[in-house]
Design a protein around this motif. Structure first.
Motif, PDB file in Angstrom:
ATOM      1  N   SER A  50       1.505  15.166 -11.012  1.00 36.24           N
ATOM      2  CA  SER A  50       0.768  13.977 -11.464  1.00 36.24           C
ATOM      3  C   SER A  50       1.029  12.792 -10.547  1.00 36.24           C
ATOM      4  O   SER A  50       0.100  12.068 -10.168  1.00 36.24           O
ATOM      5  CB  SER A  50       1.169  13.617 -12.898  1.00 36.24           C
ATOM      6  N   ALA A  51       2.307  12.589 -10.193  1.00 38.68           N
ATOM      7  CA  ALA A  51       2.647  11.481  -9.296  1.00 38.68           C
ATOM      8  C   ALA A  51       1.974  11.646  -7.941  1.00 38.68           C
ATOM      9  O   ALA A  51       1.449  10.682  -7.364  1.00 38.68           O
ATOM     10  CB  ALA A  51       4.165  11.397  -9.136  1.00 38.68           C
ATOM     11  N   GLN A  52       1.984  12.863  -7.436  1.00 48.00           N
ATOM     12  CA  GLN A  52       1.339  13.118  -6.148  1.00 48.00           C
ATOM     13  C   GLN A  52      -0.159  12.828  -6.211  1.00 48.00           C
ATOM     14  O   GLN A  52      -0.735  12.218  -5.306  1.00 48.00           O
ATOM     15  CB  GLN A  52       1.565  14.570  -5.724  1.00 48.00           C
ATOM     16  N   ARG A  53      -0.792  13.288  -7.292  1.00 53.60           N
ATOM     17  CA  ARG A  53      -2.234  13.096  -7.403  1.00 53.60           C
ATOM     18  C   ARG A  53      -2.604  11.619  -7.532  1.00 53.60           C
ATOM     19  O   ARG A  53      -3.669  11.200  -7.063  1.00 53.60           O
ATOM     20  CB  ARG A  53      -2.785  13.867  -8.619  1.00 53.60           C
ATOM     21  N   LEU A  54      -1.743  10.817  -8.170  1.00 55.52           N
ATOM     22  CA  LEU A  54      -2.015   9.379  -8.277  1.00 55.52           C
ATOM     23  C   LEU A  54      -2.159   8.758  -6.892  1.00 55.52           C
ATOM     24  O   LEU A  54      -3.048   7.932  -6.650  1.00 55.52           O
ATOM     25  CB  LEU A  54      -0.897   8.679  -9.040  1.00 55.52           C
ATOM     26  N   PHE A  55      -1.273   9.159  -5.978  1.00 55.82           N
ATOM     27  CA  PHE A  55      -1.313   8.598  -4.633  1.00 55.82           C
ATOM     28  C   PHE A  55      -2.403   9.246  -3.777  1.00 55.82           C
ATOM     29  O   PHE A  55      -3.083   8.565  -3.012  1.00 55.82           O
ATOM     30  CB  PHE A  55       0.054   8.741  -3.961  1.00 55.82           C
ATOM     31  N   VAL A  56      -2.573  10.558  -3.918  1.00 60.28           N
ATOM     32  CA  VAL A  56      -3.605  11.250  -3.146  1.00 60.28           C
ATOM     33  C   VAL A  56      -4.993  10.712  -3.502  1.00 60.28           C
ATOM     34  O   VAL A  56      -5.859  10.565  -2.635  1.00 60.28           O
ATOM     35  CB  VAL A  56      -3.531  12.772  -3.400  1.00 60.28           C
ATOM     36  N   GLY A  57      -5.193  10.398  -4.778  1.00 57.49           N
ATOM     37  CA  GLY A  57      -6.493   9.899  -5.217  1.00 57.49           C
ATOM     38  C   GLY A  57      -6.873   8.565  -4.598  1.00 57.49           C
ATOM     39  O   GLY A  57      -8.056   8.211  -4.540  1.00 57.49           O
ATOM     40  N   LEU A  58      -5.859   7.815  -4.128  1.00 56.76           N
ATOM     41  CA  LEU A  58      -6.119   6.508  -3.528  1.00 56.76           C
ATOM     42  C   LEU A  58      -5.988   6.522  -2.012  1.00 56.76           C
ATOM     43  O   LEU A  58      -6.168   5.492  -1.364  1.00 56.76           O
ATOM     44  CB  LEU A  58      -5.149   5.462  -4.109  1.00 56.76           C
ATOM     45  N   ASP A  59      -5.661   7.681  -1.456  1.00 61.24           N
ATOM     46  CA  ASP A  59      -5.441   7.793  -0.010  1.00 61.24           C
ATOM     47  C   ASP A  59      -6.771   7.949   0.716  1.00 61.24           C
ATOM     48  O   ASP A  59      -7.090   8.997   1.273  1.00 61.24           O
ATOM     49  CB  ASP A  59      -4.519   8.980   0.284  1.00 61.24           C
ATOM     50  N   SER A  60      -7.571   6.876   0.659  1.00 60.01           N
ATOM     51  CA  SER A  60      -8.893   6.906   1.281  1.00 60.01           C
ATOM     52  C   SER A  60      -9.221   5.524   1.821  1.00 60.01           C
ATOM     53  O   SER A  60      -9.218   4.531   1.077  1.00 60.01           O
ATOM     54  CB  SER A  60      -9.956   7.347   0.275  1.00 60.01           C
ATOM     55  N   PHE A  61      -9.500   5.465   3.113  1.00 59.53           N
ATOM     56  CA  PHE A  61      -9.849   4.194   3.743  1.00 59.53           C
ATOM     57  C   PHE A  61     -11.124   3.610   3.138  1.00 59.53           C
ATOM     58  O   PHE A  61     -11.278   2.386   3.036  1.00 59.53           O
ATOM     59  CB  PHE A  61     -10.030   4.420   5.251  1.00 59.53           C
ATOM     60  N   ALA A  62     -12.039   4.482   2.705  1.00 62.15           N
ATOM     61  CA  ALA A  62     -13.320   4.020   2.161  1.00 62.15           C
ATOM     62  C   ALA A  62     -13.150   3.184   0.901  1.00 62.15           C
ATOM     63  O   ALA A  62     -13.988   2.327   0.599  1.00 62.15           O
ATOM     64  CB  ALA A  62     -14.225   5.216   1.868  1.00 62.15           C
ATOM     65  N   LEU A  63     -12.059   3.408   0.162  1.00 62.18           N
ATOM     66  CA  LEU A  63     -11.855   2.675  -1.088  1.00 62.18           C
ATOM     67  C   LEU A  63     -11.623   1.187  -0.872  1.00 62.18           C
ATOM     68  O   LEU A  63     -11.800   0.384  -1.791  1.00 62.18           O
ATOM     69  CB  LEU A  63     -10.671   3.268  -1.859  1.00 62.18           C
ATOM     70  N   LEU A  64     -11.213   0.799   0.337  1.00 63.51           N
ATOM     71  CA  LEU A  64     -11.033  -0.626   0.617  1.00 63.51           C
ATOM     72  C   LEU A  64     -12.347  -1.396   0.503  1.00 63.51           C
ATOM     73  O   LEU A  64     -12.350  -2.616   0.317  1.00 63.51           O
ATOM     74  CB  LEU A  64     -10.445  -0.811   2.023  1.00 63.51           C
ATOM     75  N   ALA A  65     -13.455  -0.682   0.617  1.00 63.87           N
ATOM     76  CA  ALA A  65     -14.759  -1.346   0.517  1.00 63.87           C
ATOM     77  C   ALA A  65     -14.993  -1.924  -0.874  1.00 63.87           C
ATOM     78  O   ALA A  65     -15.711  -2.930  -1.016  1.00 63.87           O
ATOM     79  CB  ALA A  65     -15.874  -0.359   0.861  1.00 63.87           C
ATOM     80  N   ILE A  66     -14.403  -1.317  -1.892  1.00 65.59           N
ATOM     81  CA  ILE A  66     -14.674  -1.749  -3.268  1.00 65.59           C
ATOM     82  C   ILE A  66     -14.208  -3.181  -3.515  1.00 65.59           C
ATOM     83  O   ILE A  66     -15.003  -4.031  -3.942  1.00 65.59           O
ATOM     84  CB  ILE A  66     -14.060  -0.759  -4.273  1.00 65.59           C
ATOM     85  N   PRO A  67     -12.917  -3.526  -3.289  1.00 63.85           N
ATOM     86  CA  PRO A  67     -12.518  -4.921  -3.531  1.00 63.85           C
ATOM     87  C   PRO A  67     -13.247  -5.920  -2.640  1.00 63.85           C
ATOM     88  O   PRO A  67     -13.552  -7.038  -3.081  1.00 63.85           O
ATOM     89  CB  PRO A  67     -11.006  -4.919  -3.252  1.00 63.85           C
ATOM     90  N   PHE A  68     -13.561  -5.525  -1.401  1.00 60.52           N
ATOM     91  CA  PHE A  68     -14.255  -6.462  -0.512  1.00 60.52           C
ATOM     92  C   PHE A  68     -15.678  -6.736  -0.991  1.00 60.52           C
ATOM     93  O   PHE A  68     -16.136  -7.892  -0.980  1.00 60.52           O
ATOM     94  CB  PHE A  68     -14.268  -5.922   0.921  1.00 60.52           C
ATOM     95  N   PHE A  69     -16.404  -5.680  -1.399  1.00 57.51           N
ATOM     96  CA  PHE A  69     -17.766  -5.907  -1.893  1.00 57.51           C
ATOM     97  C   PHE A  69     -17.745  -6.685  -3.209  1.00 57.51           C
ATOM     98  O   PHE A  69     -18.634  -7.508  -3.470  1.00 57.51           O
ATOM     99  CB  PHE A  69     -18.501  -4.580  -2.068  1.00 57.51           C
ATOM    100  N   ILE A  70     -16.755  -6.433  -4.056  1.00 56.33           N
ATOM    101  CA  ILE A  70     -16.635  -7.207  -5.304  1.00 56.33           C
ATOM    102  C   ILE A  70     -16.397  -8.678  -4.977  1.00 56.33           C
ATOM    103  O   ILE A  70     -16.991  -9.577  -5.584  1.00 56.33           O
ATOM    104  CB  ILE A  70     -15.482  -6.657  -6.170  1.00 56.33           C
ATOM    105  N   LEU A  71     -15.519  -8.941  -3.996  1.00 62.77           N
ATOM    106  CA  LEU A  71     -15.235 -10.323  -3.596  1.00 62.77           C
ATOM    107  C   LEU A  71     -16.474 -10.984  -3.004  1.00 62.77           C
ATOM    108  O   LEU A  71     -16.777 -12.143  -3.332  1.00 62.77           O
ATOM    109  CB  LEU A  71     -14.082 -10.342  -2.588  1.00 62.77           C
ATOM    110  N   ALA A  72     -17.202 -10.262  -2.150  1.00 64.50           N
ATOM    111  CA  ALA A  72     -18.423 -10.827  -1.566  1.00 64.50           C
ATOM    112  C   ALA A  72     -19.434 -11.177  -2.651  1.00 64.50           C
ATOM    113  O   ALA A  72     -20.067 -12.246  -2.612  1.00 64.50           O
ATOM    114  CB  ALA A  72     -19.035  -9.828  -0.579  1.00 64.50           C
ATOM    115  N   GLY A  73     -19.579 -10.284  -3.651  1.00 63.26           N
ATOM    116  CA  GLY A  73     -20.495 -10.553  -4.759  1.00 63.26           C
ATOM    117  C   GLY A  73     -20.083 -11.758  -5.570  1.00 63.26           C
ATOM    118  O   GLY A  73     -20.927 -12.571  -5.981  1.00 63.26           O
TER     119      GLY A  73
END
Length: 435
Positions: A50-73
């Motif tokens: 479970s601990a491994q999957r928590l980190f693996v699930g977020l190990d994606s450069f593409a996810l950085l787009a989410i907070p930036f697009f939210i901030l731009a909006g």
């Protein structure tokens, strides 16, 4: 009962139980997934995995787009961009019956595509257009229904955070292809709403009263070009290979700040609050992604998607019926669950089924987001429905009857998207984004 069936039972019954008692969706998914994992692994193995999957699930450069697009909006929502887009929309829609309602639709399509948020669009555009329409004699229920029905178009017309989340969960699906695939369905949604609004406006005697002179149209266009340029910069840069979708999101923030500086429309004392709100919204999405990674592992390990596919095939082997059943399920889910967690939960279940039917992952992504976007304007939970009603000061009961014709035309567009792959696939294929 074998281990896989027991794990599936624990996973789904546990999720329902935690949701019923009011636990947040991320907590419900995480705890029920961990409980299901305990049924197939030793305690120590379940904790470590479970601990491994928590980190693996977020190990994606593409996810950085989410907070930036939210901030731009958020910056654009507070930066006076909406009124310029509304004025520009009058050029396009000012000659149709119910010109103000048509302007509302076009403005929602533009602002929603720039901000990526249907709720922000319903609040910003509806907040400006509702008083104007009421002053011109438009029925408040009608103008509210138009605003609500058109606000979700920005969830399909890129850039879209929901499509980014889907690309992350689905695996090797191009964000650029998804962005391009969302254009035609999103535009068809908006055009369908405009058609219904035009028919209703003509019957009610809401004529076109807001035509512009050529000089006024030129002035309004010049004022709107900086705002509209954001779409060109973000999408053009991604397609041209100048930057990735993640890098484009950061550029969107910088450009949005630049626009508010040029327009002098943002109170910079609000920036700390905007940043805090962005952090809160982003953390909710990111944590849901992390906990859903545990659930995805349990589903894959126990072959739950295969079990569900077999269950559907026992009912029928007709692809049309199977796709209709999937649509009905997603429409039902969308009525009480926000799009992001629904994408996280149901992508691993339905994507393999649709791919076995020959559907491309890009088309399924558009189909999924379209269904869940429709859920944002339907009771009992619909966030855009509540936002639109709050802006106009009406209750849902006063609006829902007027909203029904819009539901019907949007459902018709959904059927077209489901059974005509070209609507989602033509642009990505033309641009070489799908092999």
């Amino acid at each position: 009962m074998d281990a896989a069936t027991l794990a599936a039972l624990i996973l789904f019954s546990g999720s329902i139980f935690f949701l019923v008692i009011g636990a947040p969706i991320s907590i419900s998914v995480g705890l029920s997934s961990f409980a299901a994992m305990l049924s197939i692994l030793p305690v120590h193995g379940a904790i470590v995995t479970s601990a491994q999957r928590l980190f693996v699930g977020l190990d994606s450069f593409a996810l950085l787009a989410i907070p930036f697009f939210i901030l731009a909006g958020s910056i654009m929502n507070n930066g006076g961009i909406a009124i310029r887009l509304i004025n520009f929309s009058k050029i396009v829609s000012g000659f149709f019956p119910g010109s103000l309602a048509q302007t509302n639709v076009v403005s929602n399509m533009l602002f929603g595509s720039i901000s990526g948020s249907g709720v922000a669009s319903a609040a910003a555009i509806g907040g400006i257009m509702s008083p104007i329409q009421e002053k011109e004699g438009y029925d408040r229920a009608f103008s509210t229904a138009v605003n609500i029905a058109s606000a979700p178009t920005g969830m399909l017309i890129p850039p879209s955070n929901t499509l980014i989340v889907y690309a992350t969960v689905a695996g090797s699906v191009s964000v650029s292809a998804l962005f391009m695939g969302g254009y035609i369905p999103g535009l068809l949604w908006g055009i369908g709403v405009m058609m219904v609004a035009g028919i209703m406006a003509k019957r009610r005697g809401y004529t076109a009263k807001h035509s512009m002179t050529l000089a006024d149209a030129a002035k309004v266009t010049i004022e709107a070009i900086p705002s509209l340029s954001l779409i060109v910069i973000v999408i053009g840069g991604i397609l041209g290979g100048v930057f990735t979708a993640t890098e484009a999101s950061a550029i969107a923030v910088v450009y949005a700040l630049f626009l508010t500086f040029i327009y002098r429309s943002l109170d910079f004392r609000k920036i700390p609050k905007i940043l805090l709100d962005t952090a809160k919204m982003s953390s909710i999405v990111i944590f849901m992604l992390a906990t859903s990674s545990i659930m995805s592992w349990v589903m894959a390990f126990t072959q739950i998607p295969g079990m569900i596919a077999e269950s559907l095939l026992t009912l029928t082997d007709n692809p049309i019926i199977i796709l209709l059943i999937i649509n009905v399920i997603l429409l039902f889910i969308g009525t009480f669950m926000d799009p992001t967690p629904a994408v996280l939960i149901f992508t691993p279940i339905f994507l393999p089924i649709c791919m076995n039917l020959g559907m491309d992952p890009v088309q399924f992504g558009i189909l999924l987001v379209f269904n869940l976007s429709l859920g944002t304007i339907t009771p009992p939970v619909g966030p855009i429905l509540f936002t639109g009603c709050k802006v106009s000061g009406l209750s849902i009961d006063e609006v829902i009857k007027t909203l029904l014709p819009f539901f019907l035309v949007i459902l018709a567009v959904l059927m077209l998207v489901t059974f005509i792959p070209a609507l989602s696939m033509t642009i990505p294929e033309m641009m070489g984004l799908i092999k």
